[in-house]
Each structure stands twice: as structure tokens, then as C-alpha cells.
Design a protein around this motif. Structure first.
Motif, PDB file in Angstrom:
ATOM      1  N   VAL A  63       0.839  -1.198   0.000  1.00 36.32           N
ATOM      2  CA  VAL A  63       0.000   0.000   0.000  1.00 36.32           C
ATOM      3  C   VAL A  63       0.881   1.259   0.000  1.00 36.32           C
ATOM      4  O   VAL A  63       1.676   1.480   0.911  1.00 36.32           O
ATOM      5  N   LYS A  65      -0.513   4.466  -0.851  1.00 32.26           N
ATOM      6  CA  LYS A  65      -1.394   5.631  -0.984  1.00 32.26           C
ATOM      7  C   LYS A  65      -0.808   6.836  -0.253  1.00 32.26           C
ATOM      8  O   LYS A  65       0.119   6.684   0.549  1.00 32.26           O
ATOM      9  N   ARG A 163     -18.209   1.935   5.429  1.00 23.93           N
ATOM     10  CA  ARG A 163     -17.601   2.975   4.625  1.00 23.93           C
ATOM     11  C   ARG A 163     -17.849   2.531   3.185  1.00 23.93           C
ATOM     12  O   ARG A 163     -19.001   2.456   2.782  1.00 23.93           O
ATOM     13  N   HIS A 192     -12.428  -4.774   4.346  1.00 23.54           N
ATOM     14  CA  HIS A 192     -11.480  -3.995   5.149  1.00 23.54           C
ATOM     15  C   HIS A 192     -11.981  -3.979   6.584  1.00 23.54           C
ATOM     16  O   HIS A 192     -13.184  -3.851   6.819  1.00 23.54           O
ATOM     17  N   ASN A 232      -5.079  -5.512   6.548  1.00 20.10           N
ATOM     18  CA  ASN A 232      -4.110  -4.422   6.641  1.00 20.10           C
ATOM     19  C   ASN A 232      -3.017  -4.863   7.612  1.00 20.10           C
ATOM     20  O   ASN A 232      -2.993  -6.016   8.056  1.00 20.10           O
ATOM     21  N   SER A 233      -2.120  -3.946   7.969  1.00 20.70           N
ATOM     22  CA  SER A 233      -0.979  -4.328   8.816  1.00 20.70           C
ATOM     23  C   SER A 233      -1.431  -4.980  10.112  1.00 20.70           C
ATOM     24  O   SER A 233      -0.942  -6.050  10.498  1.00 20.70           O
ATOM     25  N   ARG A 248      -2.537  -6.812   2.682  1.00 25.04           N
ATOM     26  CA  ARG A 248      -2.387  -5.424   2.207  1.00 25.04           C
ATOM     27  C   ARG A 248      -1.711  -4.541   3.252  1.00 25.04           C
ATOM     28  O   ARG A 248      -2.322  -3.610   3.768  1.00 25.04           O
ATOM     29  N   PRO A 249      -0.456  -4.797   3.587  1.00 25.44           N
ATOM     30  CA  PRO A 249       0.184  -3.940   4.588  1.00 25.44           C
ATOM     31  C   PRO A 249       0.559  -2.576   4.011  1.00 25.44           C
ATOM     32  O   PRO A 249       0.935  -2.464   2.847  1.00 25.44           O
ATOM     33  N   GLY A 250       0.415  -1.573   4.849  1.00 28.62           N
ATOM     34  CA  GLY A 250       0.924  -0.240   4.533  1.00 28.62           C
ATOM     35  C   GLY A 250       1.962   0.122   5.582  1.00 28.62           C
ATOM     36  O   GLY A 250       3.159  -0.034   5.383  1.00 28.62           O
ATOM     37  N   TYR A 382       0.204   7.192  11.479  1.00 30.73           N
ATOM     38  CA  TYR A 382      -0.214   7.401  10.084  1.00 30.73           C
ATOM     39  C   TYR A 382      -0.328   8.892   9.777  1.00 30.73           C
ATOM     40  O   TYR A 382       0.142   9.381   8.760  1.00 30.73           O
TER      41      TYR A 382
HETATM   42  C1  LIG Z   1      -4.658   2.034   3.934  1.00 35.86           C
HETATM   43  C2  LIG Z   1      -5.242   0.712   3.648  1.00 35.86           C
HETATM   44  C3  LIG Z   1      -4.522  -0.454   3.933  1.00 35.86           C
HETATM   45  C4  LIG Z   1      -3.191  -0.451   4.650  1.00 35.86           C
HETATM   46  O1  LIG Z   1      -3.392  -0.138   6.011  1.00 35.86           O
HETATM   47  P1  LIG Z   1      -2.204  -0.221   7.079  1.00 35.86           P
HETATM   48  O2  LIG Z   1      -2.877  -0.100   8.374  1.00 35.86           O
HETATM   49  O3  LIG Z   1      -1.295   0.922   6.781  1.00 35.86           O
HETATM   50  O4  LIG Z   1      -1.523  -1.517   6.876  1.00 35.86           O
HETATM   51  C5  LIG Z   1      -5.086  -1.667   3.542  1.00 35.86           C
HETATM   52  N1  LIG Z   1      -6.291  -1.715   2.924  1.00 35.86           N
HETATM   53  C6  LIG Z   1      -7.008  -0.617   2.657  1.00 35.86           C
HETATM   54  C7  LIG Z   1      -8.320  -0.734   1.978  1.00 35.86           C
HETATM   55  C8  LIG Z   1      -6.526   0.638   3.017  1.00 35.86           C
HETATM   56  O5  LIG Z   1      -7.243   1.733   2.752  1.00 35.86           O
END
Ligand SMILES: *Cc1c(COP(=O)(O)O)cnc(C)c1O
Length: 397
Positions: A63, A65, A163, A192, A232-233, A248-250, A382
Motif C-alpha cells: 500500500v 497511498k 464505509r 477492510h 491491513n498491517s 495489504r500492509p501499509g 499514520y
Molecule cells: C490504507 C489501507 C490499507 C493499509 O493499512 P495499514 O494499516 O497501513 O496496513 C489496507 N487496505 C485498505 C483498503 C486501506 O485503505
């Protein structure tokens, strides 16, 4: 010319964090425990394989973004592609175009809601949109038909965050139209989590169950995608059952563990913020410093001025609550954070204009992380990373 305040971005830290995550996904407990996992997770080519116990490990959607959480999307996107990310993800079409213009060739997933009017970038730059509303599905179908192409998409299911996404509990009304869209190929389905970072909250498990139910019901609505992603993370760290085919880690990629979770893999923060003292002066008892003179000193103090302020992303609430590092020591932020400057108390530390100051990062034996800084002012890491201002030059290593 370069300003004294810079953000150093260590791209090798980002690559190493990526590898640490990949290693974590390979070596943690699960081994073919999920019989619905596909053998191969090639987009759009995954046959449903009810009996597979292959134990194939999830791959990573990296990720990037919000300008790669403030680190710089072009450089970070290329580094993550090179490290082996299966796909990159960003917020909107414009961010996807920035990645393509930087030379990224990996698939790029767009998380955000699509404007119904301007979808051209998706076709011109080969981006993978998310379908999260019936209206988006209609607009994409019409645009794909005009271009005479089959467009690869991911389908977003809302399992409780409320959302974006199709509500998990009325898909029989919403999905048949999507499935009938001849020019759309639903490559993957995802959801999510709203509470992945809150171990106490039961919604997390509820969302997982709802998602699993939806995945099983999809064929009934004419959708045969079997590639799934959700984590996510925080979710990835917490529960192997939500790894599915892709994670999907950010934040983890940037070397920061989402609070309040503890690090269960070894990561290195990729960004550090540095500046230099531009002025040093004495302040007498009874005087204060900065706008409002909010606090006065009872003893003589030595104040150093740092050329970075709220225009650079430093938060006003840092004054009186946080520190910067100078000469290997913690110097409290005092007075007020101004637009272009911040004052620190360096009493007792021999300093001079030109001395290096660390706002986030390490100096000597001391370090200040974004988690600490965020906690001091009641926000999340973040936000602090994304807010590092455009006036601050990113220097890449
Ligand atoms: C931002 C986001 C992530 C990553 O989230 P982190 O907490 O940074 O790992 C994954 N999926 C979606 C849909 C997001 O918007």
C-alpha cells in the motif's frame, strides 16, 4: 540548494521490511489449513480448488497511498515492485498515474470510490479499479464497453466498517447486475477491517465470518472470483485466518507497527526527520518564548530555534509534550510551534547554530519514533507520516 530540514528515506529499509513481511507470511504457523485456498493466485486465472491443501503463502499488495505515507510514491513504488510486491495499491486514479509515470509496471489497485465522470485514466494507465457501489459498476461497465475491453476489477464488500463496499447482507439485490456486466472481470473480492488494531473489539471476528460467508455465496450471484484479501498491517499481525490470498500492509512497510500492537517481526523505520539549529539565545526568568508566551520560565534557559514548523507538518500540540534530539540528548519542545520555526530548550547542552537536530529518528543512544510522537499528542503515526510537508525535501538512500 537544500533547506536544513530534510526527510531521509531509506529505501533499503523499505525493501527489508517487505522481505521481513514476506518471511513472516512464509514461516508463521499456517500450513494448508484452509482448504479453500487456490493453488495459484494469478489474477483472474484462479480455478476454484475445493480440495487444495497446497499451503501456498499469501502474497503482498504493497500500500503506497498518500504519496507512500509521505515517503514519496515514485521512489517507494519502484522499490517495492523491485522487492517483489505482487501489486501496489493507492487511493485514487491520480495516485495510480503518478506510479505509472514513475515507471511502475506491476498491477495497481485503486482503493477509493471512483468518480462517475472521469475514468479515462484507468484505461490509459492500466489501473485496476475497485467496484464498491452499484453506480461505479455501471459507470465502469459503460466505459469499458466504449473502450471495447474487458476491465479487471476488484470487488469490495462492506462487512461492518460502513464505509465503502457492497453491504454483506443484501448482495442478492446488488451483485447480479455486477456479475452481468460483460466488460468487467471480477478478479478478486476484498473487505477492510474497522477494528483490526483493537484486540478487545469483537467486530473483527464478526467481519471475518461475514467475509467468509460472502466468499462462499459469490458463485450464487454469478461471481466466480476466488482470490480474496482483507488484512491491513494490524490484521495481518493479529490473525493468520485473515491472510487469505493477499495481504495489504501499509504502515509495516514503512517500519512502523500500528499501535497498540507489539512488533512481532523485525522492522526498520524508513523515514527520519532532520534539521539544524539556526539560532541560539538566552531567556531570562519570568520570560517565555513564541506566540502567546504560553509558559514562562522560572530559571534562565537556553533556547534553540529549529527551522521547521506547522507548515512542515509539525503539530502545534507538540509544544510542551514532545522532544527533539540534539547532541544525543532529548531537548523539550517549548513555547509554541510556529509556521516555519519551533523552539527547543537546550539549557545545559553546549550547542551552536548549524548543529544537527533529529526530529524523528536516532542520534547517539537516543531515538524518537513516530509512535512516541503520535502518542504524545493523541494521534496515530499514520497522520504524522502523511503530514510531513511538501516543503521538506525527501532525500533517498
Ligand atoms: C490504507 C489501507 C490499507 C493499509 O493499512 P495499514 O494499516 O497501513 O496496513 C489496507 N487496505 C485498505 C483498503 C486501506 O485503505
Amino acid at each position: 540548494m537544500i533547506r536544513p530540514t530534510v526527510a531521509r528515506v531509506d529505501l533499503s529499509a523499505i525493501r527489508e521490511n517487505f522481505h521481513a513481511i514476506a518471511q513472516f507470511l512464509r514461516t508463521s504457523g499456517r500450513s494448508g489449513s484452509d482448504p479453500t485456498r487456490p493453488n495459484s493466485a494469478e489474477w483472474g486465472q484462479t480455478p476454484p480448488s475445493e480440495n487444495s491443501t497446497s499451503g501456498v503463502r499469501p502474497q503482498v499488495i504493497a500500500v503506497v497511498k498518500a504519496n507512500a505515507y509521505g515517503h514519496g510514491a515514485p521512489q517507494v513504488g519502484l522499490a517495492l515492485e523491485q522487492a517483489g510486491a505482487a501489486m501496489l495499491a493507492c487511493a485514487d486514479i491520480e495516485e495510480g498515474i503518478v506510479l505509472r509515470q514513475a515507471g511502475v509496471r506491476a498491477p495497481i489497485l485503486i482503493f477509493g470510490a471512483l468518480s462517475v465522470s472521469d475514468l479515462e485514466g484507468i484505461f490509459q494507465h492500466d489501473l485496476t479499479p475497485t467496484i464498491s457501489t452499484p453506480g461505479a459498476a455501471r459507470a465502469l461497465q459503460a466505459a469499458a464497453a466504449r473502450h471495447n475491453v474487458t476491465l479487471r476489477c476488484h470487488l469490495k464488500i462492506d462487512t461492518g466498517m460502513n464505509r465503502l463496499g457492497f453491504r454483506h447482507d443484501n448482495l442478492e439485490y446488488t451483485l447480479p447486475d455486477v456479475a452481468a456486466s460483460r466488460n468487467l472481470s471480477i478478479d478478486a473480492v476484498y473487505t477492510h477491517f474497522a477494528t483490526a488494531d483493537d484486540p478487545e473489539n469483537e467486530l473483527f471476528a464478526e467481519q471475518r465470518t461475514r467475509f467468509e460467508t460472502v466468499v462462499q455465496e459469490l458463485p450464487k450471484f454469478g461471481i466466480t472470483a476466488t482470490v480474496r484479501h482483507a488484512a491491513n498491517s494490524a490484521a495481518m499481525l493479529r490473525d493468520e485466518r485473515v491472510w487469505f490470498d493477499y495481504v495489504r500492509p501499509g504502515l509495516l512497510l514503512y517500519g512502523v507497527v500500528p499501535p497498540p500492537l507489539a512488533a512481532t517481526l523485525s522492522l526498520r523505520p524508513a523515514m527520519s526527520l532532520h534539521s539544524r539549529i539556526v539560532a541560539v539565545k538566552g531567556v531570562r526568568p519570568g520570560e517565555g518564548s513564541g506566540y502567546g508566551i504560553k509558559t514562562t520560565f522560572s530559571e534562565p534557559r537556553t533556547i534553540a530555534v529549529i527551522p521547521a514548523g506547522y507548515a512542515d507538518g509539525l503539530d502545534l500540540r507538540l509544544a510542551g509534550r514532545a522532544f527533539m534530539l540534539v547532541r544525543g540528548r532529548r531537548a523539550p519542545i517549548v513555547g509554541s510551534v510556529c509556521m516555519d520555526m519551533t523552539m527547543i530548550d537546550v539549557t545545559g547542552t553546549p550547542v551552536a547554530p548549524g548543529d544537527e537536530v533529529v526530529i524523528v529518528g536516532e542520534q547517539g543512544d537516543e531515538s524518537i519514533g513516530v509512535r512516541e510522537m503520535a502518542a504524545a499528542i493523541g494521534t496515530i503515526p499514520y497522520e504524522l507520516l502523511c503530514r510531513v510537508g511538501s516543503r521538506i525535501q525527501r532525500v533517498y538512500h
